[in-house]
Design a protein around this motif. Structure first.
Motif, PDB file in Angstrom:
ATOM      1  N   ALA A  46       0.837  -1.206   0.000  1.00 51.25           N
ATOM      2  CA  ALA A  46       0.000   0.000   0.000  1.00 51.25           C
ATOM      3  C   ALA A  46       0.868   1.252   0.000  1.00 51.25           C
ATOM      4  CB  ALA A  46      -0.927  -0.006   1.212  1.00 51.25           C
ATOM      5  N   ARG A  47       1.925   1.236   0.770  1.00 50.76           N
ATOM      6  CA  ARG A  47       2.846   2.373   0.817  1.00 50.76           C
ATOM      7  C   ARG A  47       3.486   2.580  -0.544  1.00 50.76           C
ATOM      8  NH1 ARG A  47       8.323   2.850   1.580  1.00 50.76           N
ATOM      9  NH2 ARG A  47       9.065   4.722   2.682  1.00 50.76           N
ATOM     10  N   MET A  48       3.894   1.484  -1.182  1.00 47.56           N
ATOM     11  CA  MET A  48       4.540   1.573  -2.482  1.00 47.56           C
ATOM     12  C   MET A  48       3.590   2.138  -3.541  1.00 47.56           C
ATOM     13  SD  MET A  48       6.682  -1.414  -4.431  1.00 47.56           S
ATOM     14  CE  MET A  48       5.319  -2.591  -4.374  1.00 47.56           C
ATOM     15  N   ILE A  54      -1.983   5.040   7.438  1.00 48.25           N
ATOM     16  CA  ILE A  54      -2.753   3.823   7.674  1.00 48.25           C
ATOM     17  C   ILE A  54      -4.200   4.216   7.946  1.00 48.25           C
ATOM     18  CG2 ILE A  54      -3.060   1.811   9.141  1.00 48.25           C
ATOM     19  CD1 ILE A  54      -0.099   1.754   9.604  1.00 48.25           C
ATOM     20  N   GLY A  55      -5.087   3.885   7.021  1.00 48.63           N
ATOM     21  CA  GLY A  55      -6.493   4.221   7.165  1.00 48.63           C
ATOM     22  C   GLY A  55      -7.357   3.016   6.839  1.00 48.63           C
ATOM     23  N   TRP A  56      -8.577   3.288   6.372  1.00 44.25           N
ATOM     24  CA  TRP A  56      -9.498   2.203   6.058  1.00 44.25           C
ATOM     25  C   TRP A  56      -8.949   1.282   4.988  1.00 44.25           C
ATOM     26  CZ3 TRP A  56     -13.315   0.416   8.788  1.00 44.25           C
ATOM     27  CH2 TRP A  56     -13.971   1.244   9.699  1.00 44.25           C
ATOM     28  N   LEU A  57      -8.327   1.852   3.971  1.00 41.37           N
ATOM     29  CA  LEU A  57      -7.811   1.041   2.862  1.00 41.37           C
ATOM     30  C   LEU A  57      -6.754   0.053   3.341  1.00 41.37           C
ATOM     31  CD1 LEU A  57      -7.591   0.313  -0.096  1.00 41.37           C
ATOM     32  CD2 LEU A  57      -6.093   2.284  -0.427  1.00 41.37           C
ATOM     33  N   GLU A  58      -5.807   0.553   4.121  1.00 41.05           N
ATOM     34  CA  GLU A  58      -4.744  -0.321   4.621  1.00 41.05           C
ATOM     35  C   GLU A  58      -5.306  -1.354   5.593  1.00 41.05           C
ATOM     36  OE1 GLU A  58      -4.529   3.105   4.612  1.00 41.05           O
ATOM     37  OE2 GLU A  58      -3.513   2.934   2.673  1.00 41.05           O
ATOM     38  N   ALA A  59      -6.266  -0.912   6.439  1.00 35.13           N
ATOM     39  CA  ALA A  59      -6.871  -1.838   7.404  1.00 35.13           C
ATOM     40  C   ALA A  59      -7.614  -2.969   6.702  1.00 35.13           C
ATOM     41  CB  ALA A  59      -7.822  -1.074   8.328  1.00 35.13           C
ATOM     42  N   VAL A  60      -8.396  -2.619   5.672  1.00 40.86           N
ATOM     43  CA  VAL A  60      -9.115  -3.647   4.910  1.00 40.86           C
ATOM     44  C   VAL A  60      -8.134  -4.585   4.212  1.00 40.86           C
ATOM     45  CG1 VAL A  60     -10.640  -4.039   2.924  1.00 40.86           C
ATOM     46  CG2 VAL A  60     -11.185  -2.256   4.594  1.00 40.86           C
ATOM     47  N   SER A  61      -7.064  -4.027   3.666  1.00 42.42           N
ATOM     48  CA  SER A  61      -6.069  -4.836   2.960  1.00 42.42           C
ATOM     49  C   SER A  61      -5.391  -5.823   3.906  1.00 42.42           C
ATOM     50  CB  SER A  61      -5.018  -3.926   2.321  1.00 42.42           C
ATOM     51  OG  SER A  61      -5.595  -3.025   1.410  1.00 42.42           O
ATOM     52  N   ILE A  62      -4.940  -5.309   5.047  1.00 43.78           N
ATOM     53  CA  ILE A  62      -4.248  -6.169   6.005  1.00 43.78           C
ATOM     54  C   ILE A  62      -5.188  -7.244   6.550  1.00 43.78           C
ATOM     55  CG2 ILE A  62      -3.158  -6.213   8.283  1.00 43.78           C
ATOM     56  CD1 ILE A  62      -2.034  -3.417   7.619  1.00 43.78           C
ATOM     57  N   LEU A  63      -6.411  -6.850   6.885  1.00 44.12           N
ATOM     58  CA  LEU A  63      -7.392  -7.812   7.403  1.00 44.12           C
ATOM     59  C   LEU A  63      -7.703  -8.888   6.376  1.00 44.12           C
ATOM     60  CD1 LEU A  63      -9.328  -8.651   9.658  1.00 44.12           C
ATOM     61  CD2 LEU A  63     -11.034  -7.103   8.652  1.00 44.12           C
ATOM     62  N   VAL A  86     -12.589 -12.374  -2.208  1.00 41.81           N
ATOM     63  CA  VAL A  86     -13.454 -11.388  -1.550  1.00 41.81           C
ATOM     64  C   VAL A  86     -12.634 -10.196  -1.070  1.00 41.81           C
ATOM     65  CG1 VAL A  86     -14.978 -10.977   0.406  1.00 41.81           C
ATOM     66  CG2 VAL A  86     -15.151 -13.120  -0.878  1.00 41.81           C
ATOM     67  N   GLY A  87     -11.483 -10.474  -0.493  1.00 40.20           N
ATOM     68  CA  GLY A  87     -10.628  -9.404   0.006  1.00 40.20           C
ATOM     69  C   GLY A  87     -10.126  -8.498  -1.104  1.00 40.20           C
ATOM     70  N   ALA A  88      -9.777  -9.076  -2.245  1.00 41.89           N
ATOM     71  CA  ALA A  88      -9.312  -8.266  -3.379  1.00 41.89           C
ATOM     72  C   ALA A  88     -10.417  -7.345  -3.869  1.00 41.89           C
ATOM     73  CB  ALA A  88      -8.823  -9.175  -4.494  1.00 41.89           C
ATOM     74  N   LEU A  89     -11.645  -7.864  -3.951  1.00 42.54           N
ATOM     75  CA  LEU A  89     -12.777  -7.033  -4.383  1.00 42.54           C
ATOM     76  C   LEU A  89     -13.064  -5.919  -3.372  1.00 42.54           C
ATOM     77  CD1 LEU A  89     -15.178  -9.811  -5.720  1.00 42.54           C
ATOM     78  CD2 LEU A  89     -13.900  -8.153  -7.078  1.00 42.54           C
ATOM     79  N   ALA A  90     -13.060  -6.266  -2.088  1.00 37.86           N
ATOM     80  CA  ALA A  90     -13.327  -5.266  -1.054  1.00 37.86           C
ATOM     81  C   ALA A  90     -12.267  -4.177  -1.050  1.00 37.86           C
ATOM     82  CB  ALA A  90     -13.401  -5.948   0.314  1.00 37.86           C
ATOM     83  N   THR A  91     -11.005  -4.577  -1.173  1.00 46.81           N
ATOM     84  CA  THR A  91      -9.923  -3.604  -1.183  1.00 46.81           C
ATOM     85  C   THR A  91     -10.004  -2.706  -2.402  1.00 46.81           C
ATOM     86  OG1 THR A  91      -8.480  -5.129   0.024  1.00 46.81           O
ATOM     87  CG2 THR A  91      -7.424  -3.331  -1.166  1.00 46.81           C
ATOM     88  N   GLY A  92     -10.298  -3.299  -3.560  1.00 46.37           N
ATOM     89  CA  GLY A  92     -10.446  -2.502  -4.769  1.00 46.37           C
ATOM     90  C   GLY A  92     -11.571  -1.489  -4.652  1.00 46.37           C
ATOM     91  N   ALA A  93     -12.672  -1.896  -4.023  1.00 52.70           N
ATOM     92  CA  ALA A  93     -13.812  -0.984  -3.855  1.00 52.70           C
ATOM     93  C   ALA A  93     -13.451   0.184  -2.942  1.00 52.70           C
ATOM     94  CB  ALA A  93     -15.007  -1.744  -3.292  1.00 52.70           C
ATOM     95  N   VAL A  94     -12.777  -0.107  -1.823  1.00 52.08           N
ATOM     96  CA  VAL A  94     -12.386   0.959  -0.898  1.00 52.08           C
ATOM     97  C   VAL A  94     -11.381   1.898  -1.558  1.00 52.08           C
ATOM     98  CG1 VAL A  94     -11.246   1.462   1.297  1.00 52.08           C
ATOM     99  CG2 VAL A  94     -12.851  -0.439   1.130  1.00 52.08           C
ATOM    100  N   ALA A  95     -10.432   1.327  -2.322  1.00 54.53           N
ATOM    101  CA  ALA A  95      -9.447   2.157  -3.017  1.00 54.53           C
ATOM    102  C   ALA A  95     -10.113   3.056  -4.043  1.00 54.53           C
ATOM    103  CB  ALA A  95      -8.404   1.265  -3.688  1.00 54.53           C
TER     104      ALA A  95
END
Length: 268
Positions: A46-48, A54-63, A86-95
């Motif tokens: 995420a940093r790269m 560290i916000g919602w996007l990073e939290a969703v990604s790590i979780l 599911v995680g990839a879709l959720a992370t993409g949506a938040v991003a």
């Protein structure tokens, strides 16, 4: 002041033994280690890609990735892969939502790719370690990947010559790539001889596949870092950069070995 090479060696000497000990002991400690690695690797990705905090996007990604590894330990790899999707879709949506608000966080595609890029190799590693001969197999894999890295560096630095892909990694040469393959084959043969499995031909072929994949993994991460104008994924490990910088070859090698074993039911 310590020289960069000295710092690099000292970091490896401090960090490698406990990691190797945990891998040797096996579950559940390896699962804990992989969950921790998941969090660090996703944060670095995420940093790269441009995340500044560290916000919602990073939290969703790590979780997403950590829960996938946990599911792999408790309910099986098949369901864990479903969690990755599911995680990839959720992370993409938040991003995507955060980007529409004017954030400079790359694209939702890159964040979704990061979930897959981190989670799938971790699950593959987890699955390999859980096999009947998983302990020996993982040690063999680590030795092959390290031999590839050292062989490529030593031969490439000594002989030089034409570059493999200068636009992405200007220091890597064809001689170094062949040196890495040769070193991986030699280490695999020595390991098979010491452990007494007797499968030299199989070990050699698998070592070549793992070595090629490790070098491709190195190139892929170099490509991503150049895409986002990063030298290292983080400064977490003194002299080494980030965790992703250290395991890019292992990611490729793990995927290759897991794929071969899954398709052919190979046992080293």
């Amino acid at each position: 002041m310590l020289r960069p090479l000295t710092v690099r060696v000292l970091s490896a000497l401090v960090l490698a033994p406990p990691v190797l000990a945990v891998i040797w002991v096996g579950p559940p400690w390896t699962d804990v280690l992989l969950c921790l690695a998941a969090g660090v690797m996703v944060w670095e990705w995420a940093r790269m890609c441009g995340a500044r905090s560290i916000g919602w996007l990073e939290a969703v990604s790590i979780l997403s990735v950590a829960s996938s590894v946990a599911l792999g330990a408790f309910v099986g790899i098949e369901r864990a892969f479903a969690a990755v999707a599911v995680g990839a879709l959720a992370t993409g949506a938040v991003a995507a939502l955060r980007r529409t608000r004017g954030g400079e966080d790359g694209s939702f595609g890159w964040f979704s790719l990061g979930i897959v890029y981190v989670a799938v190799p971790l699950l593959a590693f987890q699955w390999l370690r859980g096999l009947d001969e998983g302990r020996l197999l993982i040690v063999w894999l680590l030795l092959v990947v390290w031999a590839t890295d050292i062989g490529a560096f030593a031969v490439g630095r000594t002989l030089g010559g034409p570059k493999l892909w200068p636009a992405v990694s200007p220091n890597k040469t064809w001689a170094g790539g062949l040196g890495g393959l040769t070193a991986a084959g030699l280490v695999s043969a020595a390991y098979v001889a010491v452990t007494g499995t007797g499968q030299f031909a199989l070990g050699l072929l698998l070592a070549i596949a793992a070595s090629l994949a490790a070098q491709l993994g190195d190139f892929f991460e170099s490509f991503v870092k150049r895409r986002f104008h990063r030298k290292d994924t983080s400064g977490l490990i003194p002299g080494h950069g980030g965790l992703l910088d250290r395991v890019d070859g292992l990611i490729g090698g793990t995927l290759a070995v897991a794929l071969v074993i899954a398709l052919k039911e190979v046992r080293l």
